[in-house]
Design a protein around this motif. Sequence first.
Motif, PDB file in Angstrom:
ATOM      1  N   SER A  84       0.856  -1.181   0.000  1.00 32.05           N
ATOM      2  CA  SER A  84       0.000   0.000   0.000  1.00 32.05           C
ATOM      3  C   SER A  84       0.899   1.241   0.000  1.00 32.05           C
ATOM      4  N   ASP A  85       0.324   2.384  -0.252  1.00 28.67           N
ATOM      5  CA  ASP A  85       1.096   3.625  -0.237  1.00 28.67           C
ATOM      6  C   ASP A  85       1.724   3.864   1.137  1.00 28.67           C
ATOM      7  N   GLU A  86       0.991   3.540   2.190  1.00 35.43           N
ATOM      8  CA  GLU A  86       1.506   3.719   3.548  1.00 35.43           C
ATOM      9  C   GLU A  86       2.690   2.782   3.807  1.00 35.43           C
ATOM     10  N   GLN A  87       2.576   1.545   3.339  1.00 38.28           N
ATOM     11  CA  GLN A  87       3.668   0.592   3.521  1.00 38.28           C
ATOM     12  C   GLN A  87       4.906   1.024   2.750  1.00 38.28           C
ATOM     13  N   LEU A  88       4.709   1.542   1.542  1.00 41.60           N
ATOM     14  CA  LEU A  88       5.834   2.018   0.746  1.00 41.60           C
ATOM     15  C   LEU A  88       6.507   3.211   1.427  1.00 41.60           C
ATOM     16  N   GLU A  89       5.708   4.104   2.006  1.00 39.75           N
ATOM     17  CA  GLU A  89       6.268   5.249   2.745  1.00 39.75           C
ATOM     18  C   GLU A  89       7.065   4.763   3.959  1.00 39.75           C
ATOM     19  N   GLU A  90       6.520   3.796   4.677  1.00 37.90           N
ATOM     20  CA  GLU A  90       7.211   3.254   5.850  1.00 37.90           C
ATOM     21  C   GLU A  90       8.525   2.589   5.428  1.00 37.90           C
ATOM     22  N   PHE A  91       8.488   1.808   4.356  1.00 39.87           N
ATOM     23  CA  PHE A  91       9.685   1.146   3.833  1.00 39.87           C
ATOM     24  C   PHE A  91      10.733   2.188   3.444  1.00 39.87           C
ATOM     25  N   SER A  92      10.295   3.244   2.789  1.00 39.04           N
ATOM     26  CA  SER A  92      11.207   4.310   2.384  1.00 39.04           C
ATOM     27  C   SER A  92      11.837   4.982   3.597  1.00 39.04           C
ATOM     28  N   ALA A  93      11.030   5.257   4.611  1.00 38.08           N
ATOM     29  CA  ALA A  93      11.537   5.900   5.832  1.00 38.08           C
ATOM     30  C   ALA A  93      12.555   5.005   6.528  1.00 38.08           C
ATOM     31  N   VAL A  94      12.284   3.708   6.584  1.00 41.16           N
ATOM     32  CA  VAL A  94      13.205   2.767   7.232  1.00 41.16           C
ATOM     33  C   VAL A  94      14.521   2.713   6.478  1.00 41.16           C
ATOM     34  N   LEU A  95      14.457   2.727   5.147  1.00 39.22           N
ATOM     35  CA  LEU A  95      15.676   2.661   4.331  1.00 39.22           C
ATOM     36  C   LEU A  95      16.558   3.894   4.488  1.00 39.22           C
ATOM     37  N   HIS A  96      15.959   5.012   4.847  1.00 42.07           N
ATOM     38  CA  HIS A  96      16.748   6.239   5.027  1.00 42.07           C
ATOM     39  C   HIS A  96      17.446   6.304   6.383  1.00 42.07           C
ATOM     40  N   GLU A  97      17.187   5.314   7.224  1.00 34.54           N
ATOM     41  CA  GLU A  97      17.867   5.187   8.512  1.00 34.54           C
ATOM     42  C   GLU A  97      18.854   4.020   8.421  1.00 34.54           C
ATOM     43  N   PRO A  98      19.875   3.993   9.276  1.00 35.79           N
ATOM     44  CA  PRO A  98      20.791   2.836   9.262  1.00 35.79           C
ATOM     45  C   PRO A  98      20.042   1.552   9.627  1.00 35.79           C
ATOM     46  N   PRO A  99      20.482   0.413   9.113  1.00 37.47           N
ATOM     47  CA  PRO A  99      19.809  -0.858   9.421  1.00 37.47           C
ATOM     48  C   PRO A  99      19.760  -1.171  10.914  1.00 37.47           C
ATOM     49  N   GLU A 100      20.732  -0.630  11.680  1.00 35.93           N
ATOM     50  CA  GLU A 100      20.738  -0.865  13.123  1.00 35.93           C
ATOM     51  C   GLU A 100      19.446  -0.351  13.767  1.00 35.93           C
ATOM     52  N   GLU A 101      18.892   0.733  13.218  1.00 37.06           N
ATOM     53  CA  GLU A 101      17.645   1.306  13.755  1.00 37.06           C
ATOM     54  C   GLU A 101      16.478   0.328  13.609  1.00 37.06           C
TER      55      GLU A 101
ATOM     56  N   HIS B  45      13.024  -6.781  -7.938  1.00 41.78           N
ATOM     57  CA  HIS B  45      11.945  -5.857  -7.617  1.00 41.78           C
ATOM     58  C   HIS B  45      12.254  -5.085  -6.335  1.00 41.78           C
ATOM     59  N   THR B  46      12.892  -5.735  -5.374  1.00 43.03           N
ATOM     60  CA  THR B  46      13.292  -5.040  -4.149  1.00 43.03           C
ATOM     61  C   THR B  46      14.242  -3.892  -4.496  1.00 43.03           C
ATOM     62  N   ARG B  47      15.143  -4.132  -5.441  1.00 44.10           N
ATOM     63  CA  ARG B  47      16.066  -3.077  -5.884  1.00 44.10           C
ATOM     64  C   ARG B  47      15.281  -1.916  -6.513  1.00 44.10           C
ATOM     65  N   ARG B  48      14.244  -2.247  -7.301  1.00 45.99           N
ATOM     66  CA  ARG B  48      13.397  -1.189  -7.884  1.00 45.99           C
ATOM     67  C   ARG B  48      12.721  -0.366  -6.792  1.00 45.99           C
ATOM     68  N   LEU B  49      12.215  -1.048  -5.767  1.00 45.42           N
ATOM     69  CA  LEU B  49      11.564  -0.338  -4.664  1.00 45.42           C
ATOM     70  C   LEU B  49      12.560   0.544  -3.915  1.00 45.42           C
ATOM     71  N   MET B  50      13.778   0.053  -3.746  1.00 46.12           N
ATOM     72  CA  MET B  50      14.817   0.853  -3.087  1.00 46.12           C
ATOM     73  C   MET B  50      15.120   2.093  -3.927  1.00 46.12           C
ATOM     74  N   HIS B  51      15.203   1.912  -5.237  1.00 44.64           N
ATOM     75  CA  HIS B  51      15.461   3.040  -6.138  1.00 44.64           C
ATOM     76  C   HIS B  51      14.322   4.053  -6.049  1.00 44.64           C
ATOM     77  N   LYS B  52      13.078   3.541  -6.013  1.00 41.58           N
ATOM     78  CA  LYS B  52      11.908   4.416  -5.896  1.00 41.58           C
ATOM     79  C   LYS B  52      11.949   5.210  -4.591  1.00 41.58           C
ATOM     80  N   ALA B  53      12.509   4.594  -3.551  1.00 43.16           N
ATOM     81  CA  ALA B  53      12.630   5.257  -2.252  1.00 43.16           C
ATOM     82  C   ALA B  53      13.824   6.214  -2.212  1.00 43.16           C
ATOM     83  N   GLY B  54      14.652   6.191  -3.253  1.00 39.36           N
ATOM     84  CA  GLY B  54      15.804   7.085  -3.304  1.00 39.36           C
ATOM     85  C   GLY B  54      17.024   6.554  -2.580  1.00 39.36           C
ATOM     86  N   VAL B  55      17.117   5.231  -2.447  1.00 36.75           N
ATOM     87  CA  VAL B  55      18.223   4.603  -1.725  1.00 36.75           C
ATOM     88  C   VAL B  55      18.926   3.621  -2.653  1.00 36.75           C
ATOM     89  N   SER B  56      20.242   3.682  -2.661  1.00 34.71           N
ATOM     90  CA  SER B  56      21.026   2.722  -3.440  1.00 34.71           C
ATOM     91  C   SER B  56      21.441   1.571  -2.538  1.00 34.71           C
TER      92      SER B  56
END
Length: 170
Positions: A87-104, A133-144
């Motif tokens: 969902s859009d909310e899940q994608l936003e949450e995934f994007s927010a998590v990716l912008h933090e270090p994995p330790e978080e 597809h996970t790589r595509r989602l990461m790219h969409k979130a602005g994370v390499s």
Amino acid sequence: MTKSGNKISGLTKERVREQLADEADPKAIKRLTAAREYLEGLSPEAIENKYGWHHQTVYNWLNRFEERGFDAALYDKSRPGRPSQLSDEQLEEFSAVLHEPPEEAGYDDPAWSTALAQHYLIEAFDIAFSRRHTRRLMHKAGVSPKRPRPEPASADEDEREEFEETVEKK
């Protein structure tokens, strides 16, 4: 088989030429070119020989003009594809998590790899995507995605530090 020139009787060469001059869509240009050639007397078989488009495809394009009208025949209908599993909310949450270090997020890794992000999606949302597809989602979130770079086992710590101090950074 229809006689040449009778398939799209409501269409004029002038209208086709005017639209062709302004058109940018590649599919519409092909359809207009086929219509123009047909109106100028070429059969679908002759159009196939000239352009390499199968004669049945040319017939299909001519039928589109006949059945749908000029404007509707030029363009394909929208094809949105399969709805997203996230969902859009899940994608936003995934994007927010990716912008933090994995330790978080509770992982013992220095950076987000595709495999780690894929694992997070399974744990957090119970959705399994391919790595691609996970790589595509990461790219969409602005994370390499990051991959660990191994250090040679023979690397001397003092030599490495000296090298880093002497190299100019730009």
